[in-house]
Design an enzyme around this catalytic site. Structure first.
Site, mmCIF file in Angstrom:
data_model
loop_
_atom_site.group_PDB
_atom_site.id
_atom_site.type_symbol
_atom_site.label_atom_id
_atom_site.label_comp_id
_atom_site.label_asym_id
_atom_site.label_seq_id
_atom_site.Cartn_x
_atom_site.Cartn_y
_atom_site.Cartn_z
ATOM 1 N N SER A 66 -63.123 -10.076 -36.888
ATOM 2 C CA SER A 66 -64.156 -11.091 -36.630
ATOM 3 C C SER A 66 -63.798 -12.495 -37.093
ATOM 4 O O SER A 66 -64.521 -13.436 -36.767
ATOM 5 C CB SER A 66 -65.460 -10.682 -37.296
ATOM 6 O OG SER A 66 -66.061 -9.674 -36.540
ATOM 7 N N LYS A 69 -63.543 -14.982 -34.457
ATOM 8 C CA LYS A 69 -64.745 -15.594 -33.878
ATOM 9 C C LYS A 69 -64.891 -17.080 -34.240
ATOM 10 O O LYS A 69 -65.538 -17.846 -33.527
ATOM 11 C CB LYS A 69 -65.992 -14.813 -34.323
ATOM 12 C CG LYS A 69 -66.016 -13.374 -33.836
ATOM 13 C CD LYS A 69 -67.126 -12.567 -34.496
ATOM 14 C CE LYS A 69 -67.131 -11.111 -34.053
ATOM 15 N NZ LYS A 69 -68.132 -10.299 -34.780
ATOM 16 N N TYR A 193 -62.690 -9.871 -25.636
ATOM 17 C CA TYR A 193 -63.240 -9.780 -27.001
ATOM 18 C C TYR A 193 -62.421 -8.802 -27.859
ATOM 19 O O TYR A 193 -61.999 -9.131 -28.974
ATOM 20 C CB TYR A 193 -64.715 -9.352 -26.929
ATOM 21 C CG TYR A 193 -65.314 -9.032 -28.267
ATOM 22 C CD1 TYR A 193 -65.711 -10.046 -29.134
ATOM 23 C CD2 TYR A 193 -65.467 -7.714 -28.694
ATOM 24 C CE1 TYR A 193 -66.250 -9.751 -30.388
ATOM 25 C CE2 TYR A 193 -65.996 -7.412 -29.928
ATOM 26 C CZ TYR A 193 -66.389 -8.433 -30.773
ATOM 27 O OH TYR A 193 -66.902 -8.140 -32.010
ATOM 28 N N TYR A 245 -72.349 -11.804 -42.018
ATOM 29 C CA TYR A 245 -73.411 -10.901 -41.541
ATOM 30 C C TYR A 245 -74.568 -10.916 -42.525
ATOM 31 O O TYR A 245 -74.982 -11.969 -42.999
ATOM 32 C CB TYR A 245 -72.859 -9.483 -41.333
ATOM 33 C CG TYR A 245 -71.641 -9.450 -40.461
ATOM 34 C CD1 TYR A 245 -71.710 -9.897 -39.151
ATOM 35 C CD2 TYR A 245 -70.420 -9.011 -40.933
ATOM 36 C CE1 TYR A 245 -70.597 -9.876 -38.333
ATOM 37 C CE2 TYR A 245 -69.292 -8.991 -40.116
ATOM 38 C CZ TYR A 245 -69.397 -9.425 -38.825
ATOM 39 O OH TYR A 245 -68.298 -9.420 -38.021
ATOM 40 N N VAL A 263 -63.684 -7.037 -40.306
ATOM 41 C CA VAL A 263 -63.632 -5.658 -40.804
ATOM 42 C C VAL A 263 -62.213 -5.178 -41.109
ATOM 43 O O VAL A 263 -62.045 -4.101 -41.672
ATOM 44 C CB VAL A 263 -64.299 -4.610 -39.877
ATOM 45 C CG1 VAL A 263 -65.794 -4.732 -39.885
ATOM 46 C CG2 VAL A 263 -63.744 -4.649 -38.487
HETATM 47 N N1 GLU Z 1 -63.954 -5.979 -33.487
HETATM 48 C C1 GLU Z 1 -64.955 -5.669 -34.457
HETATM 49 C C2 GLU Z 1 -66.176 -5.106 -33.754
HETATM 50 O O1 GLU Z 1 -66.525 -5.618 -32.752
HETATM 51 C C3 GLU Z 1 -65.297 -6.914 -35.210
HETATM 52 C C4 GLU Z 1 -66.274 -6.678 -36.331
HETATM 53 C C5 GLU Z 1 -65.893 -7.389 -37.607
HETATM 54 O O2 GLU Z 1 -64.746 -7.752 -37.823
HETATM 55 O O3 GLU Z 1 -66.771 -7.561 -38.450
HETATM 56 O O4 GLU Z 1 -66.778 -4.155 -34.153
#
Ligand code: GLU
Length: 311
Positions: A66, A69, A193, A245, A263
């Site tokens: 993430s 992003k 994505y 988050y 993650v």
């Molecule tokens: N590719 C992961 C997902 O979509 C990203 C989530 C993350 O890194 O927090 O679940």
């Protein structure tokens, strides 16, 4: 801050982290991520003068997940400007990274660009008018340019692993599509994505890539402008309020810097005017953020007095 002092603090923190028994749980819902060594730990700080302080596994590429992003948001703002905010909000979600509940209340408009639904909507904006392959090439070129390193690559095994098991993200994307929030075929948007989440970078590469956010949109070493100062400020604001988050409040409280977690166990943190920081420790806490990564950053900002809220 003298270079020697920064080097000392960074290696002290890495030594302390190595000795801690509590490392959190490595993410396993993307099967490929579960193979990572939970004892890995890397920390890199790059200051305004370009001095690079490193400790631990600072050169080992890991799945940035993430954290990507932040960079897709940067590209989408470059493409759509403020019109992007019609497709995605900028409020903290107060719910899990892959939550679907808010989407129904808010008619398919995700709360912010850093929860999964929001990042999928942002990816859809970048994709419009292009083929998935072209857009992935653009994202990768952007990361290589920012990191000043042409070896940055997508880990295809991680992308395939997530594509096979990404049922929640597939549900989120279909749900948004039903509200007309996604313009492109769901498979195309998700393909891009999953692949940008699977970009692998080392702490050094990631800290390099974040430098423009620490220095008003510009890389201070090359002088090259990436975004206008106002945009850098706003991206940092969204990182501060939404970058972890449901743990974003806790991160602001303890660390006091804009940051974005993934993650894969990485965190990119920005000390405005001072430094770009990348930390990696694969074990996660209950909110899906790197457990030791957050503890290391808390120690760093405390010792250096770098919290944006004061000492
Ligand atoms: N590719 C992961 C997902 O979509 C990203 C989530 C993350 O890194 O927090 O679940």
């Amino acid at each position: 801050m003298s270079r020697a002092n920064l080097d000392r603090v960074v290696s002290e923190i890495a030594d302390e982290m190595r000795q801690r028994p509590d490392r959190g749980e490595v993410a396993s819902y993307i099967p490929e991520l579960a193979r990572v060594d939970s004892k890995s730990f890397g920390l890199v700080v790059i200051d305004a003068e370009g001095h690079v302080a490193v400790a631990g596994d600072s050169e080992t590429p890991f799945s940035i997940q993430s954290i990507s992003k932040v960079f897709t948001l940067t590209l989408a703002l470059g493409k759509a400007g403020d019109r992007l905010w019609r497709r995605v909000g900028r409020e903290p979600s107060g719910s899990a990274f892959n939550s679907i509940v808010q989407l129904e209340h808010e008619r398919g408009i995700p709360r912010n660009p850093f929860i999964n639904a929001g990042a999928i909507a942002v990816t859809d904006v970048i994709l419009s008018g292009h083929q998935p392959r072209e857009v992935l090439g653009e994202i990768l070129r952007f990361m290589r340019f920012l990191a000043d390193d042409s070896s940055v690559a997508i880990d295809e095994a991680v992308a395939a692993s997530e594509q096979r098991t990404g049922f929640r993200n597939i549900a989120l994307a279909n749900y948004m599509k039903s509200f007309g929030v996604l313009d492109n075929p769901v498979d195309f948007t998700l393909g891009v994505y999953f692949h940008h989440c699977a970009i692998a970078m080392s702490c050094r590469q990631l800290a390099m890539a974040g430098r423009f956010l620490a220095h008003l949109g510009r890389n201070p070493s090359t002088g090259l402008s990436v975004v206008p100062p106002e945009r850098a400020r706003r991206i940092n604001a969204v990182m501060l309020t939404c970058g972890h988050y449901d743990g974003s409040g806790e991160f602001a409280y303890r660390v006091g810097l804009p940051g974005k977690s993934g993650v894969g166990g990485g965190i990119l943190a920005i000390a405005p005017g001072k430094a770009s920081i990348a930390v990696w420790s694969p074990g996660l806490d209950a909110s899906g953020n790197s457990h030791l990564g957050r503890i290391a950053l808390e120690a760093l900002t405390k010792r250096l007095g770098w919290s944006i809220f004061g000492a």
